[in-house]
Design a protein around this motif. Sequence first.
Motif, PDB file in Angstrom:
ATOM      1  N   VAL A 369      68.214  31.604  77.270  1.00  0.00           N
ATOM      2  CA  VAL A 369      66.830  30.855  76.519  1.00  0.00           C
ATOM      3  C   VAL A 369      65.660  31.251  77.220  1.00  0.00           C
ATOM      4  N   LEU A 370      64.734  31.840  76.547  1.00  0.00           N
ATOM      5  CA  LEU A 370      63.424  32.041  77.271  1.00  0.00           C
ATOM      6  C   LEU A 370      62.556  30.968  76.954  1.00  0.00           C
ATOM      7  N   TYR A 371      61.586  30.763  77.829  1.00  0.00           N
ATOM      8  CA  TYR A 371      60.742  29.572  77.796  1.00  0.00           C
ATOM      9  C   TYR A 371      59.195  30.169  77.749  1.00  0.00           C
ATOM     10  N   PHE A 372      58.486  29.218  77.131  1.00  0.00           N
ATOM     11  CA  PHE A 372      56.962  29.144  77.160  1.00  0.00           C
ATOM     12  C   PHE A 372      56.327  28.035  77.625  1.00  0.00           C
ATOM     13  N   GLY A 373      57.068  27.261  77.993  1.00  0.00           N
ATOM     14  CA  GLY A 373      56.765  26.004  78.462  1.00  0.00           C
ATOM     15  C   GLY A 373      57.765  25.026  79.114  1.00  0.00           C
ATOM     16  N   GLY A 374      57.404  23.949  79.683  1.00  0.00           N
ATOM     17  CA  GLY A 374      58.190  23.186  80.581  1.00  0.00           C
ATOM     18  C   GLY A 374      58.565  23.726  81.887  1.00  0.00           C
ATOM     19  N   GLN A 375      59.259  22.968  82.468  1.00  0.00           N
ATOM     20  CA  GLN A 375      59.372  23.497  84.017  1.00  0.00           C
ATOM     21  C   GLN A 375      60.895  22.843  84.456  1.00  0.00           C
ATOM     22  N   ASP A 376      61.070  23.076  85.833  1.00  0.00           N
ATOM     23  CA  ASP A 376      62.428  22.783  86.229  1.00  0.00           C
ATOM     24  C   ASP A 376      63.058  21.363  86.031  1.00  0.00           C
ATOM     25  N   ASP A 377      61.809  20.405  86.025  1.00  0.00           N
ATOM     26  CA  ASP A 377      62.430  18.736  85.834  1.00  0.00           C
ATOM     27  C   ASP A 377      61.983  18.635  84.421  1.00  0.00           C
ATOM     28  N   MET A 378      61.654  19.260  83.424  1.00  0.00           N
ATOM     29  CA  MET A 378      60.920  18.823  82.209  1.00  0.00           C
ATOM     30  C   MET A 378      61.401  20.001  80.975  1.00  0.00           C
ATOM     31  N   ILE A 379      62.148  19.816  80.132  1.00  0.00           N
ATOM     32  CA  ILE A 379      62.705  20.546  79.072  1.00  0.00           C
ATOM     33  C   ILE A 379      61.647  20.565  77.923  1.00  0.00           C
ATOM     34  N   PRO A 380      61.206  21.784  77.482  1.00  0.00           N
ATOM     35  CA  PRO A 380      60.172  21.640  76.365  1.00  0.00           C
ATOM     36  C   PRO A 380      60.576  20.702  75.157  1.00  0.00           C
ATOM     37  N   THR A 381      59.916  19.906  74.433  1.00  0.00           N
ATOM     38  CA  THR A 381      60.260  19.235  73.087  1.00  0.00           C
ATOM     39  C   THR A 381      59.721  19.923  72.155  1.00  0.00           C
ATOM     40  N   ASP A 382      58.716  20.712  72.364  1.00  0.00           N
ATOM     41  CA  ASP A 382      57.999  21.640  71.316  1.00  0.00           C
ATOM     42  C   ASP A 382      59.322  22.878  70.876  1.00  0.00           C
ATOM     43  N   PRO A 388      65.682  30.392  71.884  1.00  0.00           N
ATOM     44  CA  PRO A 388      67.137  30.467  72.095  1.00  0.00           C
ATOM     45  C   PRO A 388      67.860  31.680  71.858  1.00  0.00           C
ATOM     46  N   GLU A 389      67.260  32.424  70.934  1.00  0.00           N
ATOM     47  CA  GLU A 389      67.900  33.835  70.612  1.00  0.00           C
ATOM     48  C   GLU A 389      66.898  34.954  70.939  1.00  0.00           C
ATOM     49  N   PRO A 390      66.924  35.268  72.348  1.00  0.00           N
ATOM     50  CA  PRO A 390      66.164  36.234  72.736  1.00  0.00           C
ATOM     51  C   PRO A 390      65.954  37.624  72.013  1.00  0.00           C
ATOM     52  N   MET A 391      64.796  38.197  72.015  1.00  0.00           N
ATOM     53  CA  MET A 391      64.561  39.459  71.762  1.00  0.00           C
ATOM     54  C   MET A 391      65.070  40.655  72.668  1.00  0.00           C
ATOM     55  N   CYS A 392      65.206  41.721  72.327  1.00  0.00           N
ATOM     56  CA  CYS A 392      65.808  42.609  73.450  1.00  0.00           C
ATOM     57  C   CYS A 392      64.489  43.287  74.036  1.00  0.00           C
ATOM     58  N   GLY A 393      63.235  43.380  73.598  1.00  0.00           N
ATOM     59  CA  GLY A 393      62.037  43.904  74.153  1.00  0.00           C
ATOM     60  C   GLY A 393      61.131  43.560  73.188  1.00  0.00           C
ATOM     61  N   TYR A 394      59.620  44.357  73.520  1.00  0.00           N
ATOM     62  CA  TYR A 394      58.599  44.192  72.891  1.00  0.00           C
ATOM     63  C   TYR A 394      58.100  45.633  72.493  1.00  0.00           C
ATOM     64  N   GLN A 395      57.759  45.958  71.346  1.00  0.00           N
ATOM     65  CA  GLN A 395      56.991  47.233  70.972  1.00  0.00           C
ATOM     66  C   GLN A 395      55.690  47.290  71.439  1.00  0.00           C
ATOM     67  N   LEU A 396      54.835  48.123  71.906  1.00  0.00           N
ATOM     68  CA  LEU A 396      53.498  48.035  72.112  1.00  0.00           C
ATOM     69  C   LEU A 396      52.850  49.328  71.094  1.00  0.00           C
ATOM     70  N   ASP A 397      51.494  49.007  70.590  1.00  0.00           N
ATOM     71  CA  ASP A 397      50.818  49.978  70.153  1.00  0.00           C
ATOM     72  C   ASP A 397      50.281  50.958  71.206  1.00  0.00           C
ATOM     73  N   ASP A 398      49.570  51.828  70.642  1.00  0.00           N
ATOM     74  CA  ASP A 398      48.809  52.923  71.524  1.00  0.00           C
ATOM     75  C   ASP A 398      47.649  52.143  72.392  1.00  0.00           C
ATOM     76  N   ASP A 399      46.976  51.250  71.708  1.00  0.00           N
ATOM     77  CA  ASP A 399      45.881  50.723  72.441  1.00  0.00           C
ATOM     78  C   ASP A 399      46.383  49.690  73.407  1.00  0.00           C
ATOM     79  N   GLN A 400      47.488  48.986  73.240  1.00  0.00           N
ATOM     80  CA  GLN A 400      47.951  48.079  74.093  1.00  0.00           C
ATOM     81  C   GLN A 400      48.499  49.015  75.247  1.00  0.00           C
ATOM     82  N   VAL A 401      49.108  49.958  75.064  1.00  0.00           N
ATOM     83  CA  VAL A 401      49.573  50.610  76.312  1.00  0.00           C
ATOM     84  C   VAL A 401      48.433  51.410  77.284  1.00  0.00           C
TER      85      VAL A 401
END
Length: 456
Positions: A369-382, A388-401
């Motif tokens: 699972v990937l998390y964008f909040g919470g910490q080791d003593d707190m599971i996020p409720t949001d 829970p179903e992680p992506m394999c990666g992220y695509q960047l456009d030319d400007d982002q690169v």
Amino acid sequence: MPERPSRARLLVGGAVALTLTCSGLVAGSSASAEPVTTGGDLGRALAPAAEELPTPFEEAGGSEWTTFEESVAFYRELTTASQRVSVRTIGRSVERRPLQLVAVGEPGPKSQQEAAEGSVAFFVCSVHGDEPSGRESCMALARDLALSTDAAVADFLEGTTVLFINANPDGWVADTRQNAQDVDVNRDYLALETPEARAVVDVIREWEPDILNDLHEYGPREYYETDLLHLWPRNRNVDDELRDLAQEMSAEHAAGRVTAEGYTAGVYGQLVKDGEPFLQVAGDDQGRILRNYAGLVNVVGMLSETANEPLDEAEEADESLLNRRRVEVNYLSALGSLELVQQDPQRVAAATAAAAERQTTAGAEQSGVLYFGGQDDMIPTDPDLVEPEPMCGYQLDDDQVRSLGRTLARHGIEVTRTEDGDRVVELAQPTRGLIPLLLDERSQYRLTEATPLATC
């Protein structure tokens, strides 16, 4: 105020020595009374070196802090006094002051390649310019390691390279928390907008330290007044076993060394009454803070904070006594973290390597699972803070690169090109837990909003 150990400090040959007349813990202390060490007592082996080359702070008996210019001269003198030490400029601050990396090894400083064959310990000394005790303790520890003639120290340094950096010289000179850009460098380890944060991250990427101790100070208040507050990485994307080892270093070794010398210790951010924590006021999961960033790049990291105001009547009456305690506590915490490596360097090196491998595998398998909040003593409720179903990666456009390519490379993150010419950041990398915090729209401190990919 809680009852504290009775202590007396003596100045020996210009250096600070500690004499204990009573030892013990106050309610709420989180560490054992004895540090966990084997292979000789590194602290006792270092003690005699303090008399040979006192720091300006020590010469003043704690009444005056070392200036930036004096520190440059001190380290220059230390390189002359010991072949174990090198000092090199690895960057410049906003106001063009040198960002100096101090390296200590036996029989002399090792190259990055040579250091990688053993262990590497990294100390970030007072990234906040108005918290002087960290840089004072780093100067004393570097000196003690460099000048000790004890065989235990030589043996330790043969297998371990110890690095120090004063990460905010402009804040040091101005006596400000921020750097000359008015940026808190300890909130810049994701965006890397400051030359100071970039220098620290460059050291982490190039030297691959096994452990890191980030030395700070805090303002005590009611229910929050121990000599040392310590904390490990709490971000939930940090490898579990690595986090457990970081917590051990923080609570058993660093805090254990502090309490063994009669001081008190507690967990950073926790208010304590009658020996029990009842409120958490700091110490969260932000990846942009160094102790969390360290864990996300598979370093056994921690935070050390010593109280910057009087904790008893003696310190209220004598500011130099207060100042010496501040330095001693950060010194002892740094020493304790080194003793984790001294105890079993193979274990620490294996832990960091295994964490990197597990992260790479999880990214390739799109597991966990990937998390964008919470910490080791707190599971996020949001639900928006978990994936829970992680992506394999992220695509960047030319400007982002163009805008982020150099920053991602500094983080050790690889950007690949597909057969179709697309630029992709796959999660099958050791930095798997860090990448979504930089690129996902759900991350509070994201650098951009890249396109998540179900398949790569």
